[in-house]
Enzyme design. Structure first.
Site, PDB file in Angstrom:
ATOM      1  N   ASP A   1      -4.625  -8.504  -4.402  1.00 21.86           N
ATOM      2  CA  ASP A   1      -4.771  -9.591  -3.430  1.00 21.86           C
ATOM      3  C   ASP A   1      -4.965 -10.934  -4.116  1.00 21.86           C
ATOM      4  OD1 ASP A   1      -4.451  -8.562  -0.820  1.00 21.86           O
ATOM      5  OD2 ASP A   1      -6.271  -7.401  -1.110  1.00 21.86           O
TER       6      ASP A   1
ATOM      7  N   HIS B   1       0.810  -1.213   0.000  1.00 25.34           N
ATOM      8  CA  HIS B   1       0.000   0.000   0.000  1.00 25.34           C
ATOM      9  C   HIS B   1       0.844   1.264   0.000  1.00 25.34           C
ATOM     10  CE1 HIS B   1      -3.133  -2.926   0.575  1.00 25.34           C
ATOM     11  NE2 HIS B   1      -3.847  -2.053  -0.100  1.00 25.34           N
TER      12      HIS B   1
ATOM     13  N   ARG C   1     -15.804   1.343  -1.178  1.00 20.47           N
ATOM     14  CA  ARG C   1     -15.529   0.021  -0.621  1.00 20.47           C
ATOM     15  C   ARG C   1     -15.552   0.118   0.896  1.00 20.47           C
ATOM     16  NH1 ARG C   1      -9.905  -2.883  -1.672  1.00 20.47           N
ATOM     17  NH2 ARG C   1      -9.172  -1.245  -0.289  1.00 20.47           N
TER      18      ARG C   1
ATOM     19  N   GLU D   1     -11.124 -11.208  -4.901  1.00 24.81           N
ATOM     20  CA  GLU D   1      -9.691 -11.068  -4.613  1.00 24.81           C
ATOM     21  C   GLU D   1      -9.127 -12.247  -3.839  1.00 24.81           C
ATOM     22  OE1 GLU D   1      -8.974  -7.341  -2.627  1.00 24.81           O
ATOM     23  OE2 GLU D   1     -10.696  -7.541  -1.331  1.00 24.81           O
TER      24      GLU D   1
ATOM     25  N   CYS E   1      -9.887  -3.503 -10.435  1.00 23.04           N
ATOM     26  CA  CYS E   1      -9.476  -2.298  -9.711  1.00 23.04           C
ATOM     27  C   CYS E   1      -8.112  -2.468  -9.041  1.00 23.04           C
ATOM     28  CB  CYS E   1     -10.533  -1.893  -8.682  1.00 23.04           C
ATOM     29  SG  CYS E   1     -10.742  -3.103  -7.371  1.00 23.04           S
TER      30      CYS E   1
ATOM     31  N   ARG F   1     -11.033   3.659  -1.380  1.00 21.42           N
ATOM     32  CA  ARG F   1     -10.516   2.827  -0.284  1.00 21.42           C
ATOM     33  C   ARG F   1     -10.852   3.523   1.036  1.00 21.42           C
ATOM     34  NH1 ARG F   1      -6.041   1.676  -4.198  1.00 21.42           N
ATOM     35  NH2 ARG F   1      -5.743  -0.583  -4.227  1.00 21.42           N
TER      36      ARG F   1
END
Ligand code: PEP
Ligand code: MG
Length: 582
Positions: A473, A205, A349, A449, A520, A312
């Site tokens: 992921d 991230h 999300r 994911e 995404c 996010r």
């Protein structure tokens, strides 16, 4: 002496600047540059903090002296003596003064910078007793920082770097062992022209946030934060994953040229902002933006995004010492995103904390001995705390009264998780109805994911309006590669046939039922993957705004009628990468 450090290229472009080495534990002190006329005031703040800590120590020493011999603690008295000595230390005060006066660092930054410099000298000492004095120095500095925290402006206390306060010509680049996503957010408005971290993978991230900031970054550079010294000149080549330290004038000139070339390339791409994303054979492609904060919608609109494909929301939850934002605060943030997109859809999300996105640093440390990527993260975390989850769902449903909103659920794998989630969405609506609070309709989406999800797509299509493939992921869990671990970064392969089959299968099944499907994960913004994804039938891509125009350029040059057969060949190849290179 010039030398190079190699890492992973994660965010394109070239940055040239002086190194600012920051220890991870000290990221949350304020970093800003003070105008020349304010340096005296900064030195005064330092002086007052030093006096306050000295007085404090003197008070404790006095009370120790007043105790009877039975209660006296000779070790403690000795430690306090050392602390007093360190506070008066010439190297500390002269160094701090240098960073404030010559470099215009604010007081806290100057103090922690000088701490880094002296700590390294301690590390190199032979004598274990002296080496251990480093901890004393850290304590003294921490006490001074704490004293100063009471005096800093709200902006400085929040660690925000204000570019308007820049008063020095030299650009700065940040070198750290590690940066948490929350740390990265602090630097979003920062003076830093680039980042280097010792750890991290391509889709960690930290790397994702660096890309969203569209500044050059190299992660996984192993010992960069030890090899590079405070104030060294450094070139960060975010395309090649190389960091050049103390470059010669010739190398500097070469990279200066490369940087300008990059700027020209971006300028060219910016002309595509209003061009519709349509392939040569007339297929309309939806290009959406991934965002971390409501304000990122500005960049999304500027890049010509047709909506937000992934907000996010966990970034609203991070760096708050475990305090989650309440319904009202979340509602306001989602509403800002909805308003920012001016009538275009926003896909929010639900919170995806855990793994490499801890709520705070303490939480990340407590996870050290476990495998957080396989633990209580994303929807598992939300379902474990229904009242927190319901507050988030209510906030999202309320924002949906003001514009088109899609509700996206991360990391689902089990039928029971799907059922519980849907029940909670219904309950959140009932609660709003009961309270007479306005809410709007949402399209419900599931992230694919986890391989378990990709292998049971019919289950997901029964319950959801659309799917969004989280390739970051999906790759991690399919190949058993921790996406944040640079030691296995070479095995993190988006083109592994197993990954491609799961992606292809998800797209094909959703398309067969006329249901929306997008990617995404970082794969969507990778221009080398655009043709393959088009060939697999993908018509919706969500990525960081900074990547949209380059992907659009690929789309404008593609003919999907020719790509479908080729994509099947790639899918069945032993070495898909070889076909992609053709
Ligand atoms: C993904 O996993 O691909 C994804 C988009 O989610 P995140 O990167 O936030 O885990
Ligand atoms: Mg994910």
């Amino acid at each position: 002496m010039t030398f190079a450090v190699h890492g992973l290229a994660v965010s394109r472009g070239v940055a040239i600047g002086r190194a600012v080495i920051v220890a991870a534990s000290r990221i949350d002190v304020a970093h800003y540059l003070v105008p020349a006329e304010e340096t005296e005031a900064e030195l005064e703040r330092l002086r007052r903090a030093r006096v306050a800590v000295s007085d404090d120590i003197a008070r404790v020493q006095k009370s120790l002296a007043e105790m009877g011999p039975a209660d006296a603690h000779p070790e403690l008295t000795a430690v306090l003596d050392v602390h007093l000595m360190l506070l008066q230390d010439e190297q500390l005060s002269a160094g701090v003064r240098h960073w404030v006066v010559d470099r215009h660092y604010n007081a806290e930054w100057a103090l922690t910078t000088q701490l880094e410099v002296i700590s390294r000298q301690f590390d190199e000492m032979e004598d274990p007793y002296l080496r251990e004095r480093k901890a004393d120095l850290e304590q003294v500095v921490d006490r001074m920082l704490r004293v100063m925290r009471g005096e800093t402006s709200p902006m400085a206390a929040a660690g925000v770097v204000d570019p308007a306060r820049r008063d020095s010509e030299d650009p700065l680049v940040l070198i750290a062992h590690d940066l948490s996503p929350a740390d990265m957010l602090q630097f979003k408005q920062s003076v830093f022209a680039g980042f280097v971290t010792d750890v991290g993978g391509k889709t960690s991230h930290t790397a994702i946030v660096a890309r969203s900031m569209d500044i050059p970054a190299v992660v996984g550079a192993r010992s960069a934060s030890h090899l590079i010294r405070q104030d060294d000149w450094v070139i960060i080549d975010g395309d090649a994953g190389v960091v050049v330290v103390d470059p010669s004038p010739i190398v500097l000139a070469e990279y200066g040229f490369k940087r300008r070339q990059g700027e020209i390339e971006r300028e060219k791409l910016s002309r595509l902002q209003h061009t519709p994303a349509v392939t040569l054979d007339g297929q309309k492609i939806e290009l959406l933006a991934n965002i971390e904060q409501p304000d990122d919608t500005v960049a999304a609109i500027k890049a010509g995004a047709m909506g937000v494909g992934l907000f996010r929301s966990e970034f609203l939850f991070m760096g708050r010492e475990g305090q989650t934002p309440d319904e009202e605060e979340q509602y306001r943030a989602y509403l800002r995103a909805v308003e920012g997109m001016q009538g275009l859809p926003v896909t929010i999300r639900t919170v995806d904390v855990g793994a490499d996105k801890p709520l705070d640093r303490a939480a990340s440390r407590s996870d050290d001995h476990l495998n957080p990527a396989l633990g209580l993260r994303a929807i598992r975390w939300s379902l474990a705390d229904p009242s927190m989850f319901l507050a988030q769902l209510r906030a999202i449903l309320r924002a949906a009264a003001h514009g088109p909103v899609n509700l996206l659920i991360p990391m689902l794998a089990h039928g029971a998780e799907i059922r519980q989630t849907l029940q909670l969405v219904a309950k959140a609506r009932e609660q709003l109805d009961a309270a007479g609070v306005a809410h709007g309709p949402v399209r419900l989406g599931a992230m694919i994911e986890v391989p378990a999800a990709a292998l049971t797509i019919p289950l997901f299509l029964r319950h959801f309006d659309f799917l969004s493939i989280g390739t970051n992921d999906l790759i991690q869990y399919t190949l058993a590669i921790d996406r944040a671990d640079e030691a296995v970064a070479h095995l993190y392969d988006p083109l592994h046939p197993a990954v491609l089959h799961l992606v292809a299968n998800t797209i094909a099944q959703a398309n067969a039922q006329g249901r929306g499907v997008s990617v995404c994960g970082e794969m969507a913004g990778d221009v080398t993957m655009t043709r393959l994804l088009l060939g697999l039938g993908l018509r919706s891509f969500s990525m960081h705004p900074s990547q949209i125009l380059a992907v659009k350029q690929q789309i404008l040059r593609s003919d999907t009628s020719k790509l479908a057969a080729w994509a099947q060949e790639v899918l069945n190849a032993e070495e898909p990468a070889a076909l992609l290179a053709d």
